[in-house]
Write a protein that holds these residues in place. Structure first.
Motif, PDB file in Angstrom:
ATOM      1  N   MET B 209       0.856  -1.433  -0.275  1.00 56.36           N
ATOM      2  CA  MET B 209       0.258   0.317  -0.349  1.00 56.36           C
ATOM      3  C   MET B 209       0.256   0.964  -0.094  1.00 56.36           C
ATOM      4  O   MET B 209       0.516   2.333  -0.398  1.00 56.36           O
ATOM      5  CB  MET B 209      -0.734  -0.137   1.277  1.00 56.36           C
ATOM      6  N   MET B 210       1.938   1.178   1.241  1.00 53.00           N
ATOM      7  CA  MET B 210       2.675   2.295   1.049  1.00 53.00           C
ATOM      8  C   MET B 210       3.614   2.889  -0.423  1.00 53.00           C
ATOM      9  O   MET B 210       3.161   3.257  -0.903  1.00 53.00           O
ATOM     10  CB  MET B 210       4.475   2.086   2.465  1.00 53.00           C
ATOM     11  N   ALA B 211       3.920   1.554  -0.894  1.00 50.69           N
ATOM     12  CA  ALA B 211       4.997   1.318  -1.490  1.00 50.69           C
ATOM     13  C   ALA B 211       4.175   2.641  -2.585  1.00 50.69           C
ATOM     14  O   ALA B 211       4.221   3.331  -3.730  1.00 50.69           O
ATOM     15  CB  ALA B 211       5.254   0.312  -1.952  1.00 50.69           C
ATOM     16  N   ALA B 212       2.572   1.620  -3.074  1.00 50.32           N
ATOM     17  CA  ALA B 212       1.350   1.852  -4.236  1.00 50.32           C
ATOM     18  C   ALA B 212       1.377   3.633  -3.998  1.00 50.32           C
ATOM     19  O   ALA B 212       1.386   4.419  -5.163  1.00 50.32           O
ATOM     20  CB  ALA B 212       0.537   1.537  -4.136  1.00 50.32           C
ATOM     21  N   ARG B 213       1.495   3.825  -2.909  1.00 46.67           N
ATOM     22  CA  ARG B 213       0.945   5.764  -2.800  1.00 46.67           C
ATOM     23  C   ARG B 213       2.552   6.232  -3.127  1.00 46.67           C
ATOM     24  O   ARG B 213       1.869   7.883  -3.497  1.00 46.67           O
ATOM     25  CB  ARG B 213       0.786   5.874  -0.764  1.00 46.67           C
ATOM     26  N   SER B 214       3.526   6.199  -3.073  1.00 47.43           N
ATOM     27  CA  SER B 214       4.642   6.564  -2.652  1.00 47.43           C
ATOM     28  C   SER B 214       5.065   6.006  -4.145  1.00 47.43           C
ATOM     29  O   SER B 214       6.171   6.830  -5.285  1.00 47.43           O
ATOM     30  CB  SER B 214       5.456   6.309  -1.771  1.00 47.43           C
ATOM     31  N   PHE B 215       4.160   5.492  -5.299  1.00 46.58           N
ATOM     32  CA  PHE B 215       5.078   5.288  -6.613  1.00 46.58           C
ATOM     33  C   PHE B 215       6.421   4.457  -6.725  1.00 46.58           C
ATOM     34  O   PHE B 215       7.052   4.510  -7.527  1.00 46.58           O
ATOM     35  CB  PHE B 215       5.011   7.045  -7.903  1.00 46.58           C
ATOM     36  N   ARG B 216       6.758   3.616  -5.603  1.00 44.41           N
ATOM     37  CA  ARG B 216       7.924   3.056  -5.777  1.00 44.41           C
ATOM     38  C   ARG B 216       6.949   1.661  -6.653  1.00 44.41           C
ATOM     39  O   ARG B 216       6.803   0.335  -5.720  1.00 44.41           O
ATOM     40  CB  ARG B 216       8.155   2.547  -4.295  1.00 44.41           C
ATOM     41  N   SER B 217       7.077   1.567  -7.673  1.00 47.68           N
ATOM     42  CA  SER B 217       6.598   0.748  -8.072  1.00 47.68           C
ATOM     43  C   SER B 217       7.430  -0.756  -8.257  1.00 47.68           C
ATOM     44  O   SER B 217       6.812  -1.805  -7.874  1.00 47.68           O
ATOM     45  CB  SER B 217       6.489   1.009 -10.011  1.00 47.68           C
ATOM     46  N   THR B 218       8.707  -0.347  -8.284  1.00 48.20           N
ATOM     47  CA  THR B 218       9.488  -1.952  -8.269  1.00 48.20           C
ATOM     48  C   THR B 218       8.934  -2.415  -6.800  1.00 48.20           C
ATOM     49  O   THR B 218       8.584  -3.906  -6.352  1.00 48.20           O
ATOM     50  CB  THR B 218      10.701  -1.499  -8.586  1.00 48.20           C
ATOM     51  N   ASP B 219       8.749  -1.539  -5.318  1.00 51.99           N
ATOM     52  CA  ASP B 219       8.455  -2.458  -4.272  1.00 51.99           C
ATOM     53  C   ASP B 219       6.776  -3.068  -4.558  1.00 51.99           C
ATOM     54  O   ASP B 219       7.346  -3.970  -4.147  1.00 51.99           O
ATOM     55  CB  ASP B 219       8.357  -1.171  -3.387  1.00 51.99           C
ATOM     56  N   LEU B 220       6.620  -1.989  -5.020  1.00 50.19           N
ATOM     57  CA  LEU B 220       4.718  -2.379  -5.490  1.00 50.19           C
ATOM     58  C   LEU B 220       5.031  -3.780  -5.671  1.00 50.19           C
ATOM     59  O   LEU B 220       4.609  -4.847  -5.295  1.00 50.19           O
ATOM     60  CB  LEU B 220       4.368  -1.808  -6.277  1.00 50.19           C
ATOM     61  N   TYR B 221       5.881  -4.113  -7.057  1.00 46.08           N
ATOM     62  CA  TYR B 221       5.550  -5.564  -7.655  1.00 46.08           C
ATOM     63  C   TYR B 221       6.528  -6.299  -7.357  1.00 46.08           C
ATOM     64  O   TYR B 221       5.967  -7.487  -6.728  1.00 46.08           O
ATOM     65  CB  TYR B 221       5.951  -5.168  -9.297  1.00 46.08           C
ATOM     66  N   ALA B 222       7.069  -6.076  -6.504  1.00 47.77           N
ATOM     67  CA  ALA B 222       8.524  -6.943  -5.513  1.00 47.77           C
ATOM     68  C   ALA B 222       7.255  -8.118  -4.832  1.00 47.77           C
ATOM     69  O   ALA B 222       7.479  -9.310  -4.032  1.00 47.77           O
ATOM     70  CB  ALA B 222       9.283  -6.384  -4.991  1.00 47.77           C
ATOM     71  N   GLY B 223       6.471  -6.730  -4.029  1.00 44.76           N
ATOM     72  CA  GLY B 223       5.125  -7.182  -3.106  1.00 44.76           C
ATOM     73  C   GLY B 223       4.611  -8.316  -3.181  1.00 44.76           C
ATOM     74  O   GLY B 223       3.711  -9.201  -2.875  1.00 44.76           O
ATOM     75  N   ILE B 224       3.992  -7.815  -4.397  1.00 40.96           N
ATOM     76  CA  ILE B 224       3.069  -8.772  -5.145  1.00 40.96           C
ATOM     77  C   ILE B 224       3.576 -10.781  -5.635  1.00 40.96           C
ATOM     78  O   ILE B 224       2.704 -11.026  -5.684  1.00 40.96           O
ATOM     79  CB  ILE B 224       2.302  -7.841  -6.763  1.00 40.96           C
ATOM     80  N   ILE B 225       4.795  -9.897  -6.107  1.00 38.81           N
ATOM     81  CA  ILE B 225       5.385 -11.821  -6.603  1.00 38.81           C
ATOM     82  C   ILE B 225       5.848 -12.037  -5.220  1.00 38.81           C
ATOM     83  O   ILE B 225       5.576 -13.726  -4.976  1.00 38.81           O
ATOM     84  CB  ILE B 225       6.149 -11.058  -7.364  1.00 38.81           C
ATOM     85  N   LEU B 226       6.127 -11.780  -4.239  1.00 35.46           N
ATOM     86  CA  LEU B 226       6.420 -12.425  -2.901  1.00 35.46           C
ATOM     87  C   LEU B 226       4.658 -12.972  -2.858  1.00 35.46           C
ATOM     88  O   LEU B 226       5.002 -14.360  -2.660  1.00 35.46           O
ATOM     89  CB  LEU B 226       6.353 -11.418  -2.098  1.00 35.46           C
ATOM     90  N   LEU B 227       4.016 -12.361  -2.384  1.00 36.09           N
ATOM     91  CA  LEU B 227       2.445 -12.765  -2.468  1.00 36.09           C
ATOM     92  C   LEU B 227       2.441 -13.964  -3.661  1.00 36.09           C
ATOM     93  O   LEU B 227       1.736 -15.088  -2.686  1.00 36.09           O
ATOM     94  CB  LEU B 227       1.274 -11.744  -2.033  1.00 36.09           C
TER      95      LEU B 227
END
Ligand SMILES: Nc1ncnc2c1ncn2[C@@H]1O[C@H](COP(=O)(O)OP(=O)(O)O)[C@@H](O)[C@H]1O
Ligand SMILES: [Mg+2]
Lengths: 264, 253
Positions: B209-227
């Motif tokens: 959520m934080m990654a998405a809000r702050s446009f840190r897209s690589t963090d966002l996608y890394a989190g999703i892949i982990l899930l």
């Protein structure tokens, strides 16, 4: 292991099973009416009759799963008041009567567990019972891995594990092929005579009834009642060829067939 | 049993999707802030795991998910056994359960927050509530739909109600229960992540959520892949457990 399967029956005189003017109504319908019969301890009694005439119901009255509306059913002199481990029943549909999640040994052990047999004795008892029904070496198989005849043997072993004084069988071999059926007929006759238990064997096969029985009770339907009792005076142990060719066997077969023709 | 062509096919499909992803990002069709390239996502994922914070977050999410799942499974099996074995319990409880069942767990979160505050066990309770249904319903069915012939066998042997539940009910229900526990684990993962997003408790959900809000897209996608990986591992493990617990279903002549 040579322990007798059934406790000595001599202690109790009088019939093993007695029906005394039994009437049974189910769902407002009279299923069995005015049924009186007695079966002696150690006797092998067969019951024949058209389908729907009340044969299964008669067995349920003996187990105590059903109670008569009128009259009385007694086992060894005492009125039946519910299931007892003295009375074992072999069902026709072995596929549904075995626990699919237990191996052959596990299914037999179920009866011992129910009787609180000490854990240490069970393994040996189970192995002995499986030997007795010709399933040596198959104890670790699940029912789905066994043929119909072998599944029925497992069920028979589970019933013998109860050490029953009365063994009820409801068309136990009806779903088996002819050769397996003959083999099991001879085995059950042997097991019953060894154990001294009283057998009540339901079948729709008249030849089978004469081949196995000391007496054959013929029922007729609507409502179910006794139509005919024949004594089978054929030497034991019986033999699939010689007994079935014996003039007395053929005569009894004639009597029973004629009778069924009349009442059908 | 040779299923290597199937396996090879599945690897090929996965690789093609990654290649497609790479091609789309390389062509510049989508800004990297919305969709980063797979290589930078995996690099970021690797860095996050090595540095330790991503691993810790994943573990705390998994911990929450597993506790919630154990709670849901235990509750589902106990309640399901009771309802399945006792017609009276079935009559008494069914209406309430039918009312509760359609409620999405996420709508209960605000209620839970209002009643109990942002307590971690509140979130666990919500996860268990949302994930109990896939276990409860098959358990009820498994315990109640025992072949009448087997009931008769039990009665003839004089088997008491407790033994009957353990020796007949449980194994009869087990295959369905395990299938339900599989679904339940997936539900737990979803509710855990959504719960973390809403309650901002430490874990992958909040991080994504934080990654998405702050446009840190690589963090966002890394989190999703982990899930995704967590979900796949869950499923594979449960498959193994299922085969170990129900050997009669895979036994062949
Ligand atoms: N629970 C029941 N309620 C009403 N009728 C029954 C019930 N069980 C059996 N019957 C009826 O009793 C009759 C005898 O059944 P059954 O003993 O199963 O016959 P058989 O074993 O000789 O084929 C049948 O007409 C059957 O429909
Ligand atoms: Mg019948």
């Amino acid at each position: 292991m040579n322990a007798p399967l059934a406790p000595a029956v001599a202690a109790c005189a009088g019939p093993a099973i007695a029906f005394d003017g039994v009437r049974l109504d189910l769902g407002g319908k009279c299923i069995i009416d005015g049924l009186s019969l007695t079966i002696a301890p150690g006797e092998f009694a067969c019951v024949v009759g058209p389908s729907g005439c009340g044969k299964t119901t008669l067995l349920r009255l003996v187990t105590g799963l059903l109670s008569p509306t009128l009259g009385q059913v007694r086992r060894f002199g005492a009125p039946v008041d519910g299931p007892s481990r003295d009375v074992a029943i072999v069902f026709q549909d072995y596929g549904r009567a075995l626990l699919p999640w237990r191996t052959a040994s596990g299914n037999v052990a179920l009866a011992l567990e129910a009787m609180n047999t000490p854990r240490g004795e069970r393994v040996e008892r189970v192995a002995g019972l499986l030997d007795k029904v010709g399933l040596t070496g198959h104890g670790d198989k699940y029912p789905a891995q066994l043929s119909g005849g072998m599944q029925q043997r497992v069920q028979i072993a589970r019933c013998l594990a109860q050490g029953p004084r009365v063994l009820l069988m409801d068309e136990p071999f009806g779903a088996l092929d002819a050769l397996t059926r003959q083999a099991l007929q001879d085995e059950i006759a042997k097991l019953i005579s060894e154990s001294g238990a009283t057998a009540l064997f339901v079948t729709h096969d008249l030849d089978e009834a004469i081949y196995l029985g000391d007496r054959v009770f013929a029922l007729q339907g609507n409502p179910g009642r006794l139509a005919e009792v024949i004594d089978v005076d054929l030497q034991r142990p019986r033999d699939q060829l010689r007994t079935r060719e014996h003039p007395e066997f053929l005569r009894l077969r004639h009597v029973l067939f004629d009778h069924v023709q009349k009442t059908h | 049993m040779s299923n290597w062509p199937l396996r090879a096919g599945s690897v090929l499909v996965t690789l093609s999707i990654l290649l497609l992803w790479q091609a789309v990002t390389a062509s510049g069709l989508v800004a990297p802030v919305f969709l980063p390239s797979p290589s930078s996502t995996f690099a970021n994922l690797w860095r996050g795991l090595i540095r330790g914070d991503l691993l810790g977050l994943t573990l705390s999410t998994m911990e929450r998910m597993i506790y919630g799942w154990m709670l849901a499974s235990l509750g589902g099996i106990l309640l399901g056994a009771l309802i399945g074995l006792s017609p009276r319990a079935r009559y008494w409880l069914t209406p309430t359960l039918e009312l509760l069942r359609p409620l999405p767990a996420s709508t209960l979160l605000p209620v839970g927050i209002a009643l109990f505050g942002l307590h971690p066990s509140m979130l666990l309770g919500i996860i268990a509530f949302g994930a109990v249904w896939p276990v409860l319903l098959p358990t009820i069915h498994g315990f109640s739909a025992i072949d009448p012939r087997l009931r008769e066998v039990a009665r003839n042997l004089g088997i008491g109600p407790f033994s009957f539940a353990i020796k007949f009910g449980l194994p009869n229900a087990l295959p369905d229960v395990i299938a339900g526990m599989r679904l339940s684990l997936t539900a737990c993962l979803i509710i855990t992540v959504v719960g973390e997003m809403i309650t901002a408790q430490q874990g992958l959900g909040a991080t994504i959520m934080m990654a998405a809000r702050s446009f840190r897209s690589t963090d966002l996608y890394a989190g999703i892949i982990l899930l995704g990986v967590v979900g796949a591992i869950n499923n594979a493990l449960l498959g193994i457990i299922e085969r170990a617990l129900t050997p009669w279903r895979t036994a062949h002549a």
